[in-house]
Enzyme design. Sequence first.
Site, PDB file in Angstrom:
ATOM      1  N   THR A 164      -9.596  -4.898  -0.211  1.00 23.51           N
ATOM      2  CA  THR A 164     -10.425  -5.421   0.875  1.00 23.51           C
ATOM      3  C   THR A 164     -11.289  -4.372   1.549  1.00 23.51           C
ATOM      4  OG1 THR A 164      -8.706  -5.026   2.541  1.00 23.51           O
ATOM      5  CG2 THR A 164      -8.646  -7.140   1.374  1.00 23.51           C
ATOM      6  N   ASN A 204      -5.514 -10.225  -4.572  1.00 23.37           N
ATOM      7  CA  ASN A 204      -5.465  -9.991  -3.128  1.00 23.37           C
ATOM      8  C   ASN A 204      -4.808  -8.671  -2.785  1.00 23.37           C
ATOM      9  OD1 ASN A 204      -3.027 -10.997  -4.112  1.00 23.37           O
ATOM     10  ND2 ASN A 204      -2.466 -11.959  -2.195  1.00 23.37           N
ATOM     11  N   LYS A 248       2.511   2.064  -5.266  1.00 27.29           N
ATOM     12  CA  LYS A 248       3.269   1.565  -6.429  1.00 27.29           C
ATOM     13  C   LYS A 248       2.592   1.918  -7.743  1.00 27.29           C
ATOM     14  CE  LYS A 248       3.267  -2.631  -4.741  1.00 27.29           C
ATOM     15  NZ  LYS A 248       2.792  -2.340  -3.365  1.00 27.29           N
ATOM     16  N   GLY A 280      -4.121  -4.357  -4.461  1.00 25.76           N
ATOM     17  CA  GLY A 280      -4.580  -3.429  -5.481  1.00 25.76           C
ATOM     18  C   GLY A 280      -3.775  -2.152  -5.503  1.00 25.76           C
ATOM     19  N   HIS A 281      -3.909  -1.428  -6.614  1.00 25.76           N
ATOM     20  CA  HIS A 281      -3.300  -0.117  -6.766  1.00 25.76           C
ATOM     21  C   HIS A 281      -4.426   0.894  -6.971  1.00 25.76           C
ATOM     22  CE1 HIS A 281       0.407  -2.163  -7.102  1.00 25.76           C
ATOM     23  NE2 HIS A 281       0.357  -2.439  -8.387  1.00 25.76           N
ATOM     24  N   GLN A 330       1.908  -6.577  -3.588  1.00 26.67           N
ATOM     25  CA  GLN A 330       2.353  -6.642  -2.196  1.00 26.67           C
ATOM     26  C   GLN A 330       3.691  -5.911  -2.014  1.00 26.67           C
ATOM     27  OE1 GLN A 330       1.408  -9.932  -3.622  1.00 26.67           O
ATOM     28  NE2 GLN A 330      -0.663  -9.380  -3.110  1.00 26.67           N
ATOM     29  N   ASP A 354       0.821  -1.222   0.000  1.00 23.76           N
ATOM     30  CA  ASP A 354       0.000   0.000   0.000  1.00 23.76           C
ATOM     31  C   ASP A 354       0.852   1.268   0.000  1.00 23.76           C
ATOM     32  OD1 ASP A 354      -2.384  -1.658   0.347  1.00 23.76           O
ATOM     33  OD2 ASP A 354      -1.710  -1.885   2.417  1.00 23.76           O
TER      34      ASP A 354
END
Length: 428
Positions: free
Chosen positions: A300, A38, A16, A40-41, A223, A13
């Site tokens: 999420t 699993n 990126k 996200g950007h 990640q 987080d």
Amino acid sequence: MPAIVLVGAQWGDEGKGKATDLLGSRVNAVVKFNGGNNAGHTIVVGSEKYALHLLPSGILTPRCTPVIGNGVVIDLGVLFEEIDALEARGVDTSRLVVSSAAHVITPYARTLDKVTERFLGNAKIGTTGRGIGPTYADKMSRVGIRVQDLFDVEGLRGKVSGALDLKNQILVKIYNRKGFDVEAVVAELASYADRLRPMVSDTPLLLEQMLDRGETVVLEASQATLLDVDHGTYPFVTSSNATAGGACTGSGIPPTRISRVVGVIKAYTTRVGEGPFPTELLDDKGELLLRTGAEFGTTTGRPRRCGWFDAVVGRYATRINGVTDFVLTKLDVLTGLDEVPVCVAYEVDGTRFDELPMNQADFARAVPIYETYPGWHEDLSAARSLADLPRAAREYVAALEKMIKAPISAIGVGPRRDETIAVRDLID
């Protein structure tokens, strides 16, 4: 031009997607090389906000080829939902290329992920329950389903049947769940084949040809370093290699073609899920970072745990990845603080650690040792050079750069694409 690796330098987080987007039209391809849906950007273009999960951030850059590499695990339903959502907003997704060797997340992998996590109770890892871990486990056990398998229904049926021989036993006899029907699984997976087929390619060959033509390829991690299955805070990690080494295995690009490793690091620290977090703030300062930084998971929606900047983690990321440049994000979130603490080392049972403890049990007990820097109250969003920053902010950035042992080449001062200070060129 050689390839550029872009990795997260904390627990994810870090921003990126924005860092990839900063490279702009000079990038010819962006390759996602690990993970699945699993993570996200979030990318903000003008007044538009885009949340990407499976798709590489290059999907938003015209003339850039977005590539889902062989190291990714793909939930095909999620992939096409994401494509449809972008197309509905006028984004052209026709340039997307998918590796024929990428593994596919099956319905039984998703179910096993959820029931296993519930079974662990208080020992849960914090998985998103999307089938990522079980799919990587199947890959390593050589019972996985790959994209190329969807185009041979008889072969697909045999592979699904072989996998379910054991998995249905586990679901029924251990977890008291209903088993999966082979034909239903085959029908679901095969239903994606016709739409998927035009996107599928020998991506290592494609990328080699692009590099040979002098084009620029960015390898984008999902990640981050501290979630890497080998080099992260195990077992509270993801199921793939999110560090620079994973860029090679997850894309098919050899290490000799890589010239630059860009680490993305936040001006403070966050993590989602379980696991140790030495600088975590469980007070009003943590709430302030959560609220001001809008620290909720792109995928999420979960609130992120927030803490001060951890220079020990930053140095570790530099060493493990071979970081040549850092992009520091969310400096603006610290605006309004009278002072800003930075973790410079740990204390574990009376012993000082200037580097990450080798033993995870020691890391779990680590107490941060802080140095405090003056804060600032000026709005940073209009800053476009270091000189535009208030003195305290410049001194904070300079201190971090010295501690993490690699140059900070760009600084994020707001969520929008243009709210960035470019200190050094990330390509030239």
